[in-house]
Design a protein around this motif. Structure first.
Motif, short mmCIF file in Angstrom:
data_model
loop_
_atom_site.label_atom_id
_atom_site.label_comp_id
_atom_site.label_asym_id
_atom_site.label_seq_id
_atom_site.Cartn_x
_atom_site.Cartn_y
_atom_site.Cartn_z
N ALA A 88 0.81 -1.21 0.00
CA ALA A 88 0.00 0.00 0.00
C ALA A 88 0.85 1.26 0.00
N THR A 89 2.10 1.16 0.45
CA THR A 89 2.97 2.35 0.51
C THR A 89 3.99 2.37 -0.63
N ALA A 90 3.74 1.62 -1.68
CA ALA A 90 4.71 1.50 -2.77
C ALA A 90 5.09 2.84 -3.39
N HIS A 91 4.13 3.74 -3.49
CA HIS A 91 4.38 5.02 -4.15
C HIS A 91 4.29 6.21 -3.19
N LEU A 92 4.22 5.93 -1.90
CA LEU A 92 4.12 7.02 -0.94
C LEU A 92 5.36 7.91 -0.99
N TRP A 93 6.51 7.30 -1.26
CA TRP A 93 7.75 8.08 -1.32
C TRP A 93 7.69 9.15 -2.41
N ARG A 94 6.95 8.86 -3.48
CA ARG A 94 6.85 9.84 -4.57
C ARG A 94 6.17 11.12 -4.10
N TYR A 95 5.11 10.96 -3.29
CA TYR A 95 4.40 12.14 -2.80
C TYR A 95 5.26 12.92 -1.80
N GLY A 96 6.06 12.19 -1.01
CA GLY A 96 6.98 12.86 -0.10
C GLY A 96 8.03 13.66 -0.86
N ALA A 97 8.58 13.05 -1.92
CA ALA A 97 9.58 13.73 -2.73
C ALA A 97 8.98 14.93 -3.45
N ALA A 98 7.78 14.73 -4.02
CA ALA A 98 7.11 15.83 -4.73
C ALA A 98 6.85 17.00 -3.77
N PHE A 99 6.42 16.68 -2.56
CA PHE A 99 6.16 17.72 -1.56
C PHE A 99 7.45 18.44 -1.18
N ALA A 100 8.52 17.67 -0.93
CA ALA A 100 9.78 18.29 -0.51
C ALA A 100 10.32 19.22 -1.58
N PHE A 101 10.31 18.78 -2.83
CA PHE A 101 10.80 19.64 -3.92
C PHE A 101 9.94 20.89 -4.07
N ARG A 102 8.61 20.72 -3.99
CA ARG A 102 7.73 21.87 -4.18
C ARG A 102 7.83 22.85 -3.01
N TYR A 103 8.02 22.33 -1.81
CA TYR A 103 8.15 23.23 -0.66
C TYR A 103 9.46 24.00 -0.74
N LEU A 104 10.52 23.33 -1.18
CA LEU A 104 11.80 24.02 -1.38
C LEU A 104 11.64 25.12 -2.42
N ASP A 105 10.89 24.82 -3.47
CA ASP A 105 10.59 25.82 -4.50
C ASP A 105 9.94 27.05 -3.88
N SER A 106 8.93 26.84 -3.05
CA SER A 106 8.23 27.97 -2.44
C SER A 106 9.11 28.72 -1.45
N LEU A 107 10.05 28.03 -0.81
CA LEU A 107 11.00 28.71 0.07
C LEU A 107 11.92 29.63 -0.73
N VAL A 108 12.29 29.19 -1.93
CA VAL A 108 13.11 30.05 -2.80
C VAL A 108 12.30 31.29 -3.21
N TRP A 109 11.00 31.09 -3.44
CA TRP A 109 10.14 32.25 -3.71
C TRP A 109 10.17 33.22 -2.53
N ALA A 110 10.21 32.70 -1.32
CA ALA A 110 10.29 33.57 -0.14
C ALA A 110 11.57 34.41 -0.17
N VAL A 111 12.67 33.79 -0.59
CA VAL A 111 13.92 34.53 -0.71
C VAL A 111 13.79 35.64 -1.74
N ARG A 112 13.08 35.35 -2.83
CA ARG A 112 12.87 36.36 -3.86
C ARG A 112 12.10 37.57 -3.32
N TYR A 113 11.07 37.32 -2.52
CA TYR A 113 10.31 38.44 -1.96
C TYR A 113 11.09 39.17 -0.88
N TRP A 114 11.91 38.46 -0.17
CA TRP A 114 12.79 39.11 0.82
C TRP A 114 13.71 40.09 0.11
N ILE A 115 14.25 39.68 -1.05
CA ILE A 115 15.13 40.55 -1.84
C ILE A 115 14.35 41.72 -2.43
#
Length: 321
Positions: free
Chosen positions: A184-211
């Motif tokens: 049942a957890t065969a693809h759960l890692w994919r959602y974790g990876a997708a979330f981690a990459f997308r959250y990092l993306d949004s954190l970079v956006w935060a740096v852009r607004y800080w600048i």
């Protein structure tokens, strides 16, 4: 679920509706420019002086490429389940879509789906499932970012501790990546990876607004910059026009004028000041999106032609045998 996705896609793909939404986006974008010109003379003067800080301006041009790379990895890890799309290839697909989505009819997503079907044989329904999954992952990321930014804003913590607290959901994504890859957890890692990459993306956006706010002469803390980033990214989920055109400018303006008051950090910025900041952000983004998008389109056309040639050879050989 598949039928629901298809029904939604049919509604949103109607040309009159797409054209009407694009007109609305242009009106919002035009209104944002008018608002900035009318009410933010000081903001424009501050940005004019930003030429004295070339390193920060250069960062505003380079960081969109970092965001593009992280967003493409988020979508790639979900798409890889259904076909052999390479990470570099997905980067090119997203780079081309980035540019195409500035056009009427928002052809970037449709082009991605068509390309994956033609080159890798990924069924349209699975591409649409990935689109919905990426929207859900994105909405979760943006909501978590705004919530955490609000929670830490008034805590008596240093900026470094606040930044770590806001970035902490990345760890949750990494932990999901360690889930067993069977049953049942065969693809759960994919959602974790997708979330981690997308959250990092949004954190970079935060740096852009800080600048951006620092360049404008109105520096803000990590909580405010991060909350604005989450709200700004949410604009891309509203199906009016590609890349949140028009919507993003107003959402950032409203966030910049409201969030500091909510956080008890003193007087709010004028709405037009936030709109001006986002307009500069948009300009820096387009400066990158045009050459990158054109390069990616040319690369994908070459890749598509090679795939068609290999398919023709395979068919000819099968006929001969």
């Amino acid at each position: 679920m598949i039928e629901w996705i298809r029904s939604l896609q049919r509604v949103l793909s109607r040309k009159p509706l797409k054209l009407a939404l694009f007109v609305v986006a242009l009106a919002l974008f035009g209104g944002a420019i008018a608002s900035a010109l009318r009410g933010s003379r000081e903001g424009f003067d501050a940005f004019a002086r930003a030429r004295e800080q070339p390193a920060l301006l250069a960062a505003l041009v380079v960081l969109p490429l970092v965001c593009l790379s992280l967003a493409s990895m988020s979508i790639w890890v979900l798409t890889r389940r259904y076909g052999p799309v390479g990470p570099g290839e997905m980067l090119a697909i997203l780079g081309a879509a980035w540019l195409l989505n500035y056009l009427p009819m928002k052809p970037g997503v449709a082009g991605r789906v068509a390309y994956q079907k033609s080159v890798h044989g990924i069924d349209v329904r699975w591409s649409l499932v990935v689109v919905v999954q990426s929207i859900i992952v994105g909405a979760t990321c943006f909501g978590a970012q705004v919530l955490l930014s609000s929670l830490v804003a008034e805590k008596p913590w240093s900026e470094g501790v606040r930044a770590v607290a806001i970035a902490s959901p990345v760890l949750a994504g990494v932990l999901l990546m360690l889930a067993p890859r069977s049953g049942a957890t065969a693809h759960l890692w994919r959602y974790g990876a997708a979330f981690a990459f997308r959250y990092l993306d949004s954190l970079v956006w935060a740096v852009r607004y800080w600048i951006l706010l620092r360049l404008a002469g109105q520096p803000q803390g990590v909580a405010t910059s991060s909350a604005i980033a989450g709200i700004s990214q949410s604009a891309t989920l509203i199906p009016i026009a590609g890349n949140g055109l028009g919507v993003r400018e107003w959402m950032v303006g409203l966030a910049a004028s409201s969030l500091p008051a909510w956080y008890g950090k003193g007087p709010s910025l004028p709405l037009a000041y936030g709109v001006s900041a986002e307009l500069l952000n948009r300009v820096c983004e387009v400066v990158v999106a045009v050459p990158v998008g054109v390069f990616c389109l040319l690369w994908l056309l070459k890749r598509f032609g090679r795939a068609r040639a290999l398919e023709t050879v395979a068919i000819a050989e099968s006929v001969r045998s």
